[in-house]
Design a protein around this motif. Structure first.
Motif, PDB file in Angstrom:
ATOM      1  N   ILE A  51       0.864  -1.176   0.000  1.00  0.00           N
ATOM      2  CA  ILE A  51       0.000   0.000   0.000  1.00  0.00           C
ATOM      3  C   ILE A  51       0.903   1.229   0.000  1.00  0.00           C
ATOM      4  O   ILE A  51       1.748   1.384   0.892  1.00  0.00           O
ATOM      5  N   TYR A  52       0.763   2.065  -1.013  1.00  0.00           N
ATOM      6  CA  TYR A  52       1.477   3.342  -1.044  1.00  0.00           C
ATOM      7  C   TYR A  52       0.530   4.428  -0.547  1.00  0.00           C
ATOM      8  O   TYR A  52      -0.653   4.444  -0.912  1.00  0.00           O
ATOM      9  N   ILE A  53       1.045   5.319   0.287  1.00  0.00           N
ATOM     10  CA  ILE A  53       0.257   6.454   0.753  1.00  0.00           C
ATOM     11  C   ILE A  53       0.702   7.675  -0.044  1.00  0.00           C
ATOM     12  O   ILE A  53       1.817   8.175   0.132  1.00  0.00           O
ATOM     13  N   ILE A  54      -0.161   8.127  -0.933  1.00  0.00           N
ATOM     14  CA  ILE A  54       0.172   9.226  -1.831  1.00  0.00           C
ATOM     15  C   ILE A  54      -0.422  10.521  -1.287  1.00  0.00           C
ATOM     16  O   ILE A  54      -1.582  10.559  -0.874  1.00  0.00           O
ATOM     17  N   THR A  63       6.173   6.776   0.776  1.00  0.00           N
ATOM     18  CA  THR A  63       5.720   5.939   1.893  1.00  0.00           C
ATOM     19  C   THR A  63       4.989   4.713   1.381  1.00  0.00           C
ATOM     20  O   THR A  63       4.044   4.821   0.604  1.00  0.00           O
ATOM     21  N   LYS A  64       5.429   3.536   1.837  1.00  0.00           N
ATOM     22  CA  LYS A  64       4.727   2.311   1.476  1.00  0.00           C
ATOM     23  C   LYS A  64       4.633   1.401   2.692  1.00  0.00           C
ATOM     24  O   LYS A  64       5.439   1.480   3.623  1.00  0.00           O
ATOM     25  N   ILE A  65       3.621   0.542   2.664  1.00  0.00           N
ATOM     26  CA  ILE A  65       3.380  -0.407   3.749  1.00  0.00           C
ATOM     27  C   ILE A  65       3.310  -1.805   3.146  1.00  0.00           C
ATOM     28  O   ILE A  65       2.579  -2.036   2.176  1.00  0.00           O
ATOM     29  N   ARG A  66       4.088  -2.718   3.716  1.00  0.00           N
ATOM     30  CA  ARG A  66       4.069  -4.107   3.256  1.00  0.00           C
ATOM     31  C   ARG A  66       4.223  -5.020   4.462  1.00  0.00           C
ATOM     32  O   ARG A  66       5.112  -4.818   5.288  1.00  0.00           O
ATOM     33  N   ASP A  67       3.339  -5.999   4.548  1.00  0.00           N
ATOM     34  CA  ASP A  67       3.394  -6.984   5.638  1.00  0.00           C
ATOM     35  C   ASP A  67       3.416  -6.315   7.012  1.00  0.00           C
ATOM     36  O   ASP A  67       4.161  -6.726   7.912  1.00  0.00           O
ATOM     37  N   GLY A  68       2.613  -5.258   7.161  1.00  0.00           N
ATOM     38  CA  GLY A  68       2.505  -4.604   8.456  1.00  0.00           C
ATOM     39  C   GLY A  68       3.656  -3.693   8.816  1.00  0.00           C
ATOM     40  O   GLY A  68       3.720  -3.191   9.945  1.00  0.00           O
ATOM     41  N   LYS A  69       4.556  -3.454   7.878  1.00  0.00           N
ATOM     42  CA  LYS A  69       5.712  -2.594   8.131  1.00  0.00           C
ATOM     43  C   LYS A  69       5.663  -1.375   7.216  1.00  0.00           C
ATOM     44  O   LYS A  69       5.342  -1.490   6.032  1.00  0.00           O
ATOM     45  N   MET A  70       5.992  -0.213   7.774  1.00  0.00           N
ATOM     46  CA  MET A  70       6.000   1.034   7.017  1.00  0.00           C
ATOM     47  C   MET A  70       7.430   1.436   6.692  1.00  0.00           C
ATOM     48  O   MET A  70       8.323   1.352   7.530  1.00  0.00           O
ATOM     49  N   ASP A  71       7.620   1.878   5.461  1.00  0.00           N
ATOM     50  CA  ASP A  71       8.947   2.269   4.984  1.00  0.00           C
ATOM     51  C   ASP A  71       8.808   3.617   4.277  1.00  0.00           C
ATOM     52  O   ASP A  71       8.020   3.749   3.339  1.00  0.00           O
ATOM     53  N   ILE A  72       9.553   4.615   4.734  1.00  0.00           N
ATOM     54  CA  ILE A  72       9.528   5.933   4.098  1.00  0.00           C
ATOM     55  C   ILE A  72      10.926   6.264   3.594  1.00  0.00           C
ATOM     56  O   ILE A  72      11.897   6.211   4.352  1.00  0.00           O
ATOM     57  N   LEU A  82      19.501  11.362 -12.789  1.00  0.00           N
ATOM     58  CA  LEU A  82      19.306  10.176 -11.952  1.00  0.00           C
ATOM     59  C   LEU A  82      18.997  10.605 -10.523  1.00  0.00           C
ATOM     60  O   LEU A  82      19.664  11.471  -9.964  1.00  0.00           O
ATOM     61  N   GLU A  83      17.987   9.978  -9.939  1.00  0.00           N
ATOM     62  CA  GLU A  83      17.541  10.368  -8.602  1.00  0.00           C
ATOM     63  C   GLU A  83      18.220   9.536  -7.521  1.00  0.00           C
ATOM     64  O   GLU A  83      18.484   8.350  -7.698  1.00  0.00           O
ATOM     65  N   GLN A  84      18.457  10.184  -6.386  1.00  0.00           N
ATOM     66  CA  GLN A  84      19.005   9.499  -5.218  1.00  0.00           C
ATOM     67  C   GLN A  84      18.020   9.644  -4.065  1.00  0.00           C
ATOM     68  O   GLN A  84      17.549  10.746  -3.770  1.00  0.00           O
ATOM     69  N   TRP A  85      17.689   8.513  -3.436  1.00  0.00           N
ATOM     70  CA  TRP A  85      16.757   8.484  -2.314  1.00  0.00           C
ATOM     71  C   TRP A  85      17.423   7.803  -1.126  1.00  0.00           C
ATOM     72  O   TRP A  85      18.198   6.859  -1.295  1.00  0.00           O
ATOM     73  N   ASN A  86      17.121   8.274   0.078  1.00  0.00           N
ATOM     74  CA  ASN A  86      17.661   7.690   1.302  1.00  0.00           C
ATOM     75  C   ASN A  86      16.527   7.229   2.211  1.00  0.00           C
ATOM     76  O   ASN A  86      15.447   7.831   2.205  1.00  0.00           O
ATOM     77  N   PRO A  87      16.754   6.201   3.015  1.00  0.00           N
ATOM     78  CA  PRO A  87      15.746   5.811   4.015  1.00  0.00           C
ATOM     79  C   PRO A  87      15.500   6.956   4.989  1.00  0.00           C
ATOM     80  O   PRO A  87      16.433   7.615   5.440  1.00  0.00           O
ATOM     81  N   LEU A  88      14.233   7.208   5.300  1.00  0.00           N
ATOM     82  CA  LEU A  88      13.871   8.257   6.254  1.00  0.00           C
ATOM     83  C   LEU A  88      13.314   7.660   7.542  1.00  0.00           C
ATOM     84  O   LEU A  88      13.612   8.123   8.637  1.00  0.00           O
ATOM     85  N   MET A  89      12.514   6.601   7.393  1.00  0.00           N
ATOM     86  CA  MET A  89      11.864   6.021   8.566  1.00  0.00           C
ATOM     87  C   MET A  89      11.445   4.587   8.273  1.00  0.00           C
ATOM     88  O   MET A  89      11.031   4.268   7.165  1.00  0.00           O
TER      89      MET A  89
END
Length: 214
Positions: A51-54, A63-72, A82-89
């Protein structure tokens, strides 16, 4: 200092990424599969439901949710397209109100809902999301095929966004020149770099803009 050897499924330094979405990347996928070195069996084919929260007011936090875990993840910079993304939460449900207050809703860049509990379940969190007109929960199913070309981690995938099927293709690495060579080798030069946030917004109509090919 030498290049970092990319390993699929393992943590590395923050990577740069080319990704695009559309209806037809079959020729590029074919070339990617033929140019790839052997990859671990665990990444030959992967299937997931998320599930993505847009958010209408946010294009920099994914922000996405998979198997009860949230990843931002948060956008850092663009270099040579080219884009660079880092883990936030990273968190999981049930989730503490202080995490929602200090990390999650600020990432959405929307008004903070009233929080009158210490801990929230996934269902309670989703009710808050659905109650906000600037937020949209989106079902995303992925069927991904992993490759390794020019020491870049690559994939081709079929993606269902609220049931609408599109395709995605990508190359990522800590080395920008390796990605650019891969883009050229598989025939993706000139194709728009589109991240998941942008693709989902276009498919759901939040942004009036086409994908790379339709």
């Amino acid at each position: 200092m030498g290049k970092e050897a990319m390993k699929i499924g393992e943590i590395s330094k923050p990577r740069f990424e080319f990704r695009s979405f559309g209806q037809d990347f079959e020729e590029a996928h074919y070339r990617m599969s033929r140019l790839s070195v052997p990859v671990p069996e665990k990444v030959w084919e992967r299937v997931s439901e998320e599930i993505y929260i847009i958010s209408r007011t946010n294009d920099v936090n994914n922000t996405k949710i998979r198997d009860g875990k949230m990843d931002i993840k948060t956008y850092v910079q663009t270099v040579d397209g080219l884009e660079q993304w880092n883990p936030l939460m990273k968190g999981e449900f049930p989730i503490k109100a202080e995490v929602l207050k200090n990390e999650v809703f600020p990432a959405f860049k929307v008004q903070m809902p009233e929080l009158n509990k210490d801990v929230y379940t996934y269902e309670e969190f989703m009710e808050m999301v659905k109650a906000n007109s600037d937020l949209l929960p989106v079902r995303v199913k992925k069927e991904r095929y992993g490759y390794m070309v020019n020491n870049t981690i690559c994939e081709f995938g079929y993606v269902l966004i609220n049931g609408a099927q599109i395709c995605t293709i990508n190359s990522e690495s800590t080395e920008i020149e390796d990605i650019k060579k891969t883009i050229a080798d598989v025939g993706l030069e000139g194709v728009e770099n589109i991240n998941y946030l942008q693709a989902i917004k276009r498919v759901t109509g939040m942004i009036d803009k086409p994908l790379a090919n339709e």
